[in-house]
Scaffold this motif. Structure first.
Motif, short mmCIF file in Angstrom:
data_model
loop_
_atom_site.label_atom_id
_atom_site.label_comp_id
_atom_site.label_asym_id
_atom_site.label_seq_id
_atom_site.Cartn_x
_atom_site.Cartn_y
_atom_site.Cartn_z
N VAL A 162 1.34 -1.67 0.60
CA VAL A 162 -0.04 0.25 -0.16
C VAL A 162 0.61 1.14 0.11
O VAL A 162 0.47 2.32 -0.83
N ALA A 163 1.50 0.94 1.08
CA ALA A 163 2.94 2.46 0.82
C ALA A 163 3.92 2.34 -0.29
O ALA A 163 3.85 4.11 -0.84
N LYS A 164 3.85 1.32 -0.96
CA LYS A 164 4.67 1.61 -1.94
C LYS A 164 3.74 2.07 -3.56
O LYS A 164 3.88 2.81 -4.66
N ALA A 165 2.13 1.47 -3.64
CA ALA A 165 1.14 2.00 -4.51
C ALA A 165 1.77 3.80 -3.45
O ALA A 165 0.90 5.08 -4.78
N SER A 166 1.34 4.40 -3.33
CA SER A 166 1.54 5.66 -2.76
C SER A 166 2.42 6.59 -3.32
O SER A 166 3.03 7.40 -3.53
N LEU A 167 3.77 5.46 -2.99
CA LEU A 167 5.48 5.75 -3.83
C LEU A 167 5.45 6.10 -5.03
O LEU A 167 5.50 6.81 -5.51
N GLU A 168 4.54 5.24 -5.48
CA GLU A 168 4.32 5.42 -7.10
C GLU A 168 3.28 6.49 -8.04
O GLU A 168 3.70 7.45 -9.06
N ALA A 169 2.26 6.68 -6.73
CA ALA A 169 1.48 7.76 -7.04
C ALA A 169 2.48 9.42 -7.15
O ALA A 169 2.00 10.12 -7.79
N THR A 170 3.27 9.39 -6.31
CA THR A 170 3.79 10.35 -5.51
C THR A 170 5.06 11.08 -6.50
O THR A 170 5.05 11.77 -6.90
N VAL A 171 5.35 9.86 -6.85
CA VAL A 171 6.41 9.74 -8.42
C VAL A 171 6.16 10.56 -9.44
O VAL A 171 5.95 11.71 -10.47
N ARG A 172 4.30 10.01 -10.06
CA ARG A 172 3.90 10.63 -10.60
C ARG A 172 3.03 12.05 -10.52
O ARG A 172 3.55 13.24 -11.44
N TYR A 173 3.08 12.45 -9.22
CA TYR A 173 2.50 13.73 -8.92
C TYR A 173 3.60 14.94 -8.66
O TYR A 173 4.08 16.27 -9.18
N MET A 174 5.25 14.48 -8.43
CA MET A 174 6.36 15.57 -8.26
C MET A 174 6.92 15.08 -10.03
O MET A 174 6.81 16.99 -10.52
N ALA A 175 6.70 14.85 -10.76
CA ALA A 175 6.75 14.38 -12.02
C ALA A 175 6.39 16.17 -12.74
O ALA A 175 6.79 16.76 -13.06
N MET A 176 5.46 16.08 -12.25
CA MET A 176 4.35 17.04 -12.31
C MET A 176 4.36 18.59 -12.05
O MET A 176 4.41 19.86 -12.40
N SER A 177 4.72 18.47 -10.89
CA SER A 177 5.29 19.41 -10.34
C SER A 177 6.68 20.01 -11.01
O SER A 177 6.59 21.25 -11.00
N VAL A 178 7.61 18.85 -10.78
CA VAL A 178 8.75 19.94 -10.69
C VAL A 178 9.37 19.45 -12.27
O VAL A 178 10.52 20.27 -12.93
N GLY A 179 8.24 18.86 -13.15
CA GLY A 179 8.96 19.11 -14.76
C GLY A 179 8.53 20.29 -15.60
O GLY A 179 9.83 20.21 -16.31
N PRO A 180 8.21 21.51 -15.35
CA PRO A 180 8.70 22.65 -15.68
C PRO A 180 9.64 23.48 -15.51
O PRO A 180 10.36 24.40 -16.12
#
Ligand code: 0WD
Length: 256
Positions: A162-180
């Motif tokens: 469950v924590a790794k599912a959260s980690l993988e979602a965190t990867v996507r949201y962080m990518a959106m955040s710092v991509g620009p």
């Protein structure tokens, strides 16, 4: 010349010579990156200092991700050592033993759930946030380690899944955040490797044998396999890849 020449990398999660973070440090050093390493506690300090000597890392910093003060202090010190950071490697996970064995609901408590998510998932966002000013505008890369239990219900992995599912979602949201800002964020989902963390997962040996029998490549994954992919993903060779979960698992995840 290595493909990470001129890159500066902070690598967390070295706990032994078998740690996945050790394989990543080795590959990044080989490809020319300058390294700074962190250790979780005094018990691990001398091992991480040995690794630093081996990989030419000039600075070793304490970092327990459960402690906001240590996170702030770590990046303050890093900012004095380097004027910028290109690579952040997050190789950290923890869940209380009873939360990673037997029946999922038997082992879960509010406290266990909280600890697993705090140390294994929130810490990626916390480190990314602290590293952000140093990484901005450098075509940098953040990398974390996940496992198939994030998307499939696997025996014993339980709360860590469950924590790794959260980690993988965190990867996507962080990518959106710092991509620009030019920073990429990715994860490697590694096949089972015998490390200290793995020895905490019940029946790990049995799982490894079953893995080798089913995986298309019919062999276990090594920390060198993960290290090489990590080095690639954090290099400019991978500049078009962000928010992705890359499997380094001998192909196990494609099997029915
Ligand atoms: O089969 C495996 N070994 C797999 C591991 C398959 C797929 C993914 N992974 C993941 C793990 O979940 C973890 O996220 O890879 C990452 C690295 O794990 P590892 O290399 O397998 O394990 P290990 O060598 O034990 O390193 C993990 C380290 C801790 O070691 P111990 O065993 O002492 O808990 O994470 C660190 C610690 O050094 N760690 C922390 N670091 C800072 N603050 C903390 C903390 N609070 N808690 C654990």
């Amino acid at each position: 010349m290595g493909f990470l020449q001129g890159k500066r990398a902070l690598i967390t999660g070295i706990a032994s010579q078998r740690s996945i973070a050790t394989g990543i440090a080795e590959a990044m050093h080989r490809e020319g990156a300058e390294l700074v390493l962190t250790y979780q506690n005094e018990k691990l300090k001398s091992r991480v200092e040995d690794a630093a000597a081996e990989y030419g890392a000039k600075l070793v910093l304490p970092l327990d991700v459960a402690d906001d003060g240590q996170i702030n202090e770590c990046f303050a010190q890093l900012g004095q050592h380097w004027d910028g950071l290109d690579i952040l490697v997050h190789c950290i996970a923890f869940a209380p033993r009873e939360a990673i064995e037997g029946d999922f609901l038997d082992g879960i408590t509010r406290e266990n759930y909280h600890i697993a998510h705090d140390i294994s998932a929130y810490s990626l966002a916390a480190l990314g946030k602290a590293a952000r000013p140093l990484m901005k505008g450098r075509n940098g890369a953040i990398l974390t380690l996940s496992y198939l239990g994030a998307e499939r219900a696997l025996a014993n992995y339980n709360t860590m899944g469950v924590a790794k599912a959260s980690l993988e979602a965190t990867v996507r949201y962080m990518a959106m955040s710092v991509g620009p800002e030019g920073t990429r964020v990715n994860a490697i989902s590694a096949g089972p490797i015998r490390t200290l963390a793995a020895s905490g997962v019940a029946n790990f040996r049995k799982m490894l044998t079953a893995f080798e029998a089913v995986a298309p490549l019919r062999r276990a994954i090594t920390i060198e396999d993960v290290g090489n992919t990590a080095a690639f993903l954090c290099s400019d060779l991978a500049r078009g890849i962000t928010g992705e979960i890359t499997y380094v698992d001998s192909g196990y995840n494609i099997m029915g």
